[in-house]
Design an enzyme around this catalytic site. Structure first.
Site, PDB file in Angstrom:
ATOM      1  N   ARG A  21     -30.556 -24.533 -51.659  1.00  0.00           N
ATOM      2  CA  ARG A  21     -31.281 -23.588 -50.819  1.00  0.00           C
ATOM      3  C   ARG A  21     -30.661 -22.089 -51.367  1.00  0.00           C
ATOM      4  O   ARG A  21     -29.546 -21.715 -51.448  1.00  0.00           O
ATOM      5  CB  ARG A  21     -31.042 -23.770 -49.322  1.00  0.00           C
ATOM      6  CG  ARG A  21     -29.531 -23.819 -48.971  1.00  0.00           C
ATOM      7  CD  ARG A  21     -29.278 -23.784 -47.443  1.00  0.00           C
ATOM      8  NE  ARG A  21     -27.844 -24.272 -46.917  1.00  0.00           N
ATOM      9  CZ  ARG A  21     -26.790 -23.506 -46.823  1.00  0.00           C
ATOM     10  NH1 ARG A  21     -26.931 -22.448 -47.328  1.00  0.00           N
ATOM     11  NH2 ARG A  21     -25.794 -24.166 -46.345  1.00  0.00           N
ATOM     12  N   HIS A  56     -27.631 -21.270 -44.503  1.00  0.00           N
ATOM     13  CA  HIS A  56     -27.753 -22.501 -43.693  1.00  0.00           C
ATOM     14  C   HIS A  56     -29.044 -22.099 -42.583  1.00  0.00           C
ATOM     15  O   HIS A  56     -29.939 -23.055 -42.614  1.00  0.00           O
ATOM     16  CB  HIS A  56     -26.747 -22.885 -43.233  1.00  0.00           C
ATOM     17  CG  HIS A  56     -26.680 -24.101 -42.060  1.00  0.00           C
ATOM     18  ND1 HIS A  56     -27.007 -25.140 -42.247  1.00  0.00           N
ATOM     19  CD2 HIS A  56     -26.635 -23.714 -40.726  1.00  0.00           C
ATOM     20  CE1 HIS A  56     -27.047 -25.752 -41.302  1.00  0.00           C
ATOM     21  NE2 HIS A  56     -26.995 -25.142 -40.289  1.00  0.00           N
ATOM     22  N   TYR A  95     -18.992 -18.455 -48.835  1.00  0.00           N
ATOM     23  CA  TYR A  95     -18.588 -19.694 -49.336  1.00  0.00           C
ATOM     24  C   TYR A  95     -19.113 -20.224 -50.746  1.00  0.00           C
ATOM     25  O   TYR A  95     -18.796 -21.013 -51.230  1.00  0.00           O
ATOM     26  CB  TYR A  95     -18.781 -20.785 -48.489  1.00  0.00           C
ATOM     27  CG  TYR A  95     -20.328 -20.916 -47.868  1.00  0.00           C
ATOM     28  CD1 TYR A  95     -21.160 -21.686 -48.525  1.00  0.00           C
ATOM     29  CD2 TYR A  95     -20.584 -20.506 -46.724  1.00  0.00           C
ATOM     30  CE1 TYR A  95     -22.429 -21.978 -48.058  1.00  0.00           C
ATOM     31  CE2 TYR A  95     -21.585 -20.652 -45.927  1.00  0.00           C
ATOM     32  CZ  TYR A  95     -22.700 -21.376 -46.683  1.00  0.00           C
ATOM     33  OH  TYR A  95     -23.979 -21.264 -46.511  1.00  0.00           O
TER      34      TYR A  95
END
Lengths: 375, 326
Positions: A274, A278, A288
């Site tokens: 992606r 999220h 991250y």
């Protein structure tokens, strides 16, 4: 003295390292188009007509446009919950392209593009995002469930629907999607295992985009592929380049054929990414993921390789694409307007849909709320 | 009419349900060829075929998902959870999924599922077999919860549960399975869900209870009669929704209420009954509402069951206290 390690190592049957390697070998990634759109595996080129290839690419373009507009709309507060899909167009829509409208779709919460192209009016998808029941009012002949929020629940349910189709003697399948993190759930294993034990026609997708929110794929399991988890259920598992629409279609079509012919389920792991966060509910992937990781995956964009492939075949040009994006934007604007027109939800209506017949206590509450609502 | 035990009445009901509607399916762990660990489905696979009555892998959550998926294909699933202590494994399918399907789909999808499961103490089962976990279900909107206390009710309530187009959790008390027989008509009949039964008429105090405690309460009523206390015993039969009307009418007559449950004090359905009466009939009460329940510990080790489970004596003592309250 304990067992001598040296002795164990000499025993070929107990060579655990070799065992792990041999498993890995069975799940190498299937690819048809490379990153530039060049065919690298002629044998697996799907049997699709030119107009079908174009339609498949249009679906992917539409999904990217939807993702981009939805991101803006969500930031403006005109959508509610939204899980970005950019990067997963091949994984989501080239898989869907192998199924038909009678096949039953059990989507996760990121699988809105599949729901819409399976037949859900776009404004209903927007109402789902906002939190309006009308987004979940599905006609009887629309074969899908609303997006599943409980990760894994869609998987056991798909197994049940698959068994139902088999018992009815229908030549259809159930198909369902989860992510890499979802493959750690008990319901993932139970669903696949049940479908296997009942030889139910189900295709299970694990869309492995590398992260479950901030948790990288390697922290989910020591297994080197997620596709190999199928072995625990005794069913076929296959890993596909999820950025490659042609590989996604070929594998999906083969899996559907296998299932519909009564051989039981298939697990498909799609290696994808992606490009966004999220969800738009406060996730910042820069916490991250490295910049380099984004750049590396940008090069693998499924739109680039499909666009190149079609352009090379003389089936695509920029003009066409610009006009289409404009058309999609217009359709999206219309759908937002339609969603704006949905009636305000009433508690009394909610109470009425709890049971076929309201219980006495619910009837009392209906009366109270109808009074409050000024009926 | 036949003299049947409760387990026989349940088997009989399942048999009739399979006969009546070809969409009914029975499945679970060992319910097929084996006929169930308590013989509740004995002979049903042989009679109706493996397509209708079948075993599943050992995974409660998978069984719940299977029921949901089959319901979407217009079947009428009757899954079994071998012991209700194992409900935790399938909690999402029951409380997170099937209970809310009608609501979340705006009425476009329904879940005509009856989850059968044994529970209840007094037969020295191993850990997590006997726990009274009904309140986990009664606190979940979208579920009906049924607990029969005798063979006649068991059959009629089970057939009504199966006919119901919404999910029903049907809990079968293990100590009631074979402890006595009852006249049970051979034909198909139903008992409406949500309707309590007065099992003993009285004028001095209302005892509201369900499950195995109905037996203990009726025994207590007999003993109390000898000392001049006339107790009315109400068997809830359906513990969600509660038949408030029947309880209110009784309390308005007697002026006193004692709730009795096998579950721990912090669990069960007693508190819900007390709250409803406090809200709806407090001016009829001549004494505080009494409560008989198990202690707030984990369900006891087998050898301690008799010291832990509420019984006739506890009920008698509580009723005396409430009747003589001044």
């Amino acid at each position: 003295m304990g067992i001598s390690m040296a002795k164990v190592k000499k025993n070929k049957a107990l060579d655990f390292a070799a065992h792990l390697k041999s498993v890995e070998k069975n799940y190498s990634m299937v690819q048809v188009l490379d990153e530039t759109g060049k065919v690298v595996n002629e044998d697996l080129l799907p049997d699709l007509k030119d107009e079908e290839l174009v339609e498949l690419f249009e679906n992917m373009l539409w999904s990217r446009a939807l993702n981009d507009r939805s991101t803006t709309l969500a930031r403006q507060g005109r959508l509610g919950f939204f899980a970005p899909t950019a990067g997963q167009e091949a994984s989501q829509l080239a898989s869907l392209y192998a199924f038909n409208r009678e096949d039953i779709l059990f989507p996760g919460y990121r699988d809105i593009p599949q729901l819409v192209l399976h037949g859900l009016p776009l404004y209903k998808a927007f109402l789902w995002s906002r939190g309006h029941v009308e987004g979940n009012l599905y006609p009887e002949d629309y074969n899908a469930m609303p997006p599943q929020i409980i990760i894994g629940a869609q998987i056991v349910q798909a197994a049940g629907a698959g068994l139902g189709l088999k018992k009815r003697g229908k030549k259809q399948v159930a198909f369902t999607y989860t992510g890499d993190g979802g493959s750690s759930q008990g319901d993932f294993y139970e669903g696949v295992n049940f479908a296997g034990a009942f030889e139910a026609p189900v295709v299970f997708y694990i869309q492995n985009n590398g992260y479950a929110i901030s948790t990288p794929r390697h922290k989910q399991t020591a297994a080197t592929t997620l596709a190999q988890k199928a072995a625990a259920a005794g069913v076929p598992g296959i890993q596909v380049d999820g950025m490659d629409p042609l590989a996604m279609y070929t594998v999906s079509k083969a899996a559907r054929d296998w299932a519909v012919e009564g051989n039981g389920p298939v697990v498909i792991e799609t290696i994808t990414s992606r490009f966004g966060p999220h969800s738009l509910s406060g996730d910042d992937p820069k916490r991250y993921r490295t910049q380099a990781s984004f750049e590396e995956w940008d090069k693998k964009d499924p739109l680039i390789r499909m666009r190149n492939f079609l352009t090379e075949k003389g089936l695509w040009n920029e003009e066409k694409e610009v006009a289409l994006i404009e058309k999609y934007d217009e359709e999206i604007r219309e759908a937002v307007k339609q969603a704006d027109n949905a009636p305000k939800q009433k508690v009394s209506d909610f109470l009425k849909t709890m049971f076929e017949e309201p219980t006495n206590v619910i009837q009392e509450q209906i009366e109270y709320f109808e009074m409050k609502e000024g009926k | 009419m036949a003299q049947l035990t409760m387990i026989q009445a349940i088997t009989n009901a399942l048999d009739l349900a399979l006969e009546k509607d070809e969409n009914t399916l029975i499945f679970g762990e060992d319910v097929g060829k084996n006929g169930g660990v308590f013989r509740a489905t004995d002979g049903l696979q042989e009679k109706h075929g493996e397509d209708r009555v079948f075993d599943t892998p050992l995974a409660e959550s998978g069984i719940g998902g299977l029921a949901i998926g089959l319901a979407l294909e217009k079947f009428r699933p009757i899954p079994e959870i071998q012991f209700f202590g194992f409900v935790f494994e399938v909690f999402d399918s029951i409380a997170g999924q099937m209970s809310r399907t009608r609501y979340r789909s705006g009425g476009t999808r329904t879940m005509p599922i009856t989850v059968r499961s044994p529970f209840g103490g007094g037969v020295h089962t191993p850990e997590l077999h006997a726990d009274n976990l009904e309140s986990l279900m009664t606190h979940t909107p979208g579920l009906k919860v049924v607990i029969p206390s005798n063979p006649y009710d068991a059959k009629g309530l089970l057939l009504a549960s199966i006919e119901d187009n919404d999910p029903v959790v049907y809990l079968e008390h293990m100590k009631l399975y074979r402890s006595f027989r009852d006249e049970v008509p051979e034909e198909y009949y139903t008992i409406p869900l949500g309707k309590a039964a007065v099992t003993n008429e009285g004028t001095d105090v209302t005892i509201v209870t369900y499950g195995y405690m109905v037996r203990e309460a009726n025994k207590a009523a007999e003993t109390l009669k000898a000392e001049g206390i006339s107790a009315e015993v109400i068997d809830l039969r359906t513990v969600s929704p509660i038949d408030i009307e029947t309880i209110v009418a009784s309390v308005e007559k007697t002026g006193r209420l004692v709730v009795v449950q096998e579950a721990q004090r912090q669990a069960g359905v007693g508190a819900a009954v007390m709250a409803e009466i406090a809200e709806r009939a407090i001016l009829s009460l001549q004494a505080p509402i009494g409560r008989v329940a198990a202690p707030d510990t984990i369900y006891p080790f087998g050898l301690a069951e008799n010291d832990w489970l509420p019984n006739e004596e506890d009920i008698i003592n509580k009723v005396r206290e409430i009747v003589h309250f001044d």
